[in-house]
Design an enzyme around this catalytic site. Structure first.
Site, PDB file in Angstrom:
ATOM      1  NE  ARG A 240      -3.735  -2.181   2.593  1.00 27.84           N
ATOM      2  CZ  ARG A 240      -3.506  -3.359   3.143  1.00 27.84           C
ATOM      3  NH1 ARG A 240      -2.314  -3.610   3.707  1.00 27.84           N
ATOM      4  NH2 ARG A 240      -4.445  -4.298   3.152  1.00 27.84           N
ATOM      5  CE  LYS A 267      -7.354  -0.269   4.937  1.00 28.09           C
ATOM      6  NZ  LYS A 267      -7.903  -0.226   3.573  1.00 28.09           N
TER       7      LYS A 267
END
Length: 404
Positions: A240, A267
């Site tokens: 990400r 995350k």
């Protein structure tokens, strides 16, 4: 004899100069002039300070006397009311929305990745603090919070508007839990009723046919070297953008050819090991010459000690001609689509993407890291990108032998 404005202007004699109804001006030996009110509560004589002259005029002093007398008529002690008002004023000064939001952020920070905290702080600073930050949180009305969210929405940032609104609601909930306010006035505000319905859009990403041209443009791009390196490693690792931008040199094990990201930086709050292809290792070693003296692998060229911003990456893609067609986050979709079409096992691809198994029963039994397979997968992917960079697109299905 009652006091008058003319008498007060020339009054210098030390002592108590009465106006009536218990109100007097106390002139000290040093020349200080203090309004005082003498009154009785339950048979006990008390004094109430009403300010200094001339800051408080004779008219204002009389008005304060009458206000105190009305309180006495209600059975209240004006002195105690004044103390309570002072305590409340101090409470309000300490608990502005900014102060409570900062306390909430500090409370939540251990559960967030550093980049997430940075983003939320920036959103408050940009959208909330300018209009509401210095206000006592208990005085802020729901319509004022709604106005902030709608102002963000009006800029076209619908997702940001919803996030800002939800986070301000969380700050109010925190204030109630910690007894800073009595109730949460935001409870009846619902994002779906306040903001316009949002269309769910998939993040823009390249197709396999578009990949060779993109890689060629990236190779020819004359932008900031750290930005280019970040975009290349993003494609090689399928991380990400926020996770890549937060990378620390301490997380890289070049001997094991692995990138080890701690849970707090991910995350999904689960540690993630990323095998590094030969190409990724070479890129990292080249970047070490640029930023190896610091903590961050991809530091901002403008703000020392801070990582590159996602806007920096997407702005570079826009300058390459991909505005609306490809984003930094879209690199994950490119990897996933091509790897799946090439026949690699979906479980291995999903683990590389650090996706969490939604089936809780399956998740309990399937904790495999697929590390060996992911190592082969990422080396295949790096070789695929090299082939695409040369203008050759690997035929779909070519990855089946590699993943077996």
């Amino acid at each position: 004899m009652k006091l008058s404005d003319a008498r007060l202007r020339s009054l210098k004699e030390p002592g108590k100069h009465f106006d009536g109804g218990g109100l007097f001006l106390h002139v000290t030996d040093s020349g200080g002039r203090y309004w005082r009110l003498k009154y009785r509560v339950a048979g006990r004589e008390k004094l109430l300070a009403l300010g200094t002259y001339p800051e408080v005029s004779l008219k204002e002093a009389r008005e304060r006397r009458e206000e105190a007398r009305r309180a006495l008529g209600r059975g209240e002690d004006p002195g105690e009311l004044k103390k309570a008002a002072k305590v409340q004023a101090e409470h309000e000064a300490r608990h502005t929305l900014r102060a409570v939001a900062e306390a909430w952020l500090k409370h939540q920070a251990p559960g967030w990745a550093p980049i997430t905290l940075e983003r939320i702080e920036a959103a408050f600073a940009s959208h909330v603090y300018p209009t509401l930050g210095d206000r006592y949180i208990g005085d802020i009305k729901p319509r004022e919070v709604a106005a902030v969210a709608k102002a963000v929405e009006a800029t076209g940032a619908a997702d940001m508007a919803a996030r800002v609104f939800q986070r301000v609601r969380s700050v109010f909930r925190y204030a109630v839990v910690h007894e800073l306010i009595d109730s949460n006035p935001m409870l009846d505000l619902k994002p779906a009723e306040l903001l316009k319905p949002r269309q769910v859009r998939h993040r823009a990403a390249l197709s396999a046919k578009e990949l060779p041209e993109y890689l060629a443009k990236l190779d020819a791009y004359e932008g900031e070297p750290t930005t280019i390196a970040a975009l290349r490693l993003l494609m090689l690792t399928a991380l990400r953008p926020g996770e890549l931008r937060a990378l620390r040199w301490a997380w890289i094990d070049t001997e094991a050819a692995e990138l080890r990201i701690p849970a707090e930086a991910m995350k999904m709050k689960a540690a993630h090991v990323v095998p590094l292809s030969r190409q990724a290792l070479a890129l990292i070693e080249a970047q070490r010459k640029v930023s190896g003296a610091g903590e961050l692998v991809f530091p901002s060229p403008f703000y020392p000690g801070h990582p590159l911003s996602e806007n920096t990456l997407n702005s570079a893609l826009a300058r390459l001609g991909y505005k609306g067609a490809h984003t930094a986050h879209g690199c994950r979709a490119v990897f996933s689509t091509i790897a799946n079409e090439a026949g690699h096992r979906p479980d291995v691809i999903e683990r590389q993407l650090a996706h969490v198994e939604r089936n809780q029963v399956r998740a309990a039994y399937n904790r495999s890291e697929y590390l060996a397979e992911r190592r082969r997968l990422l080396q295949w992917w790096a070789d695929y990108l090299d082939g695409a960079r040369g203008g050759n697109v690997v035929p779909i299905g070519a990855g089946r032998k590699v993943a077996s």
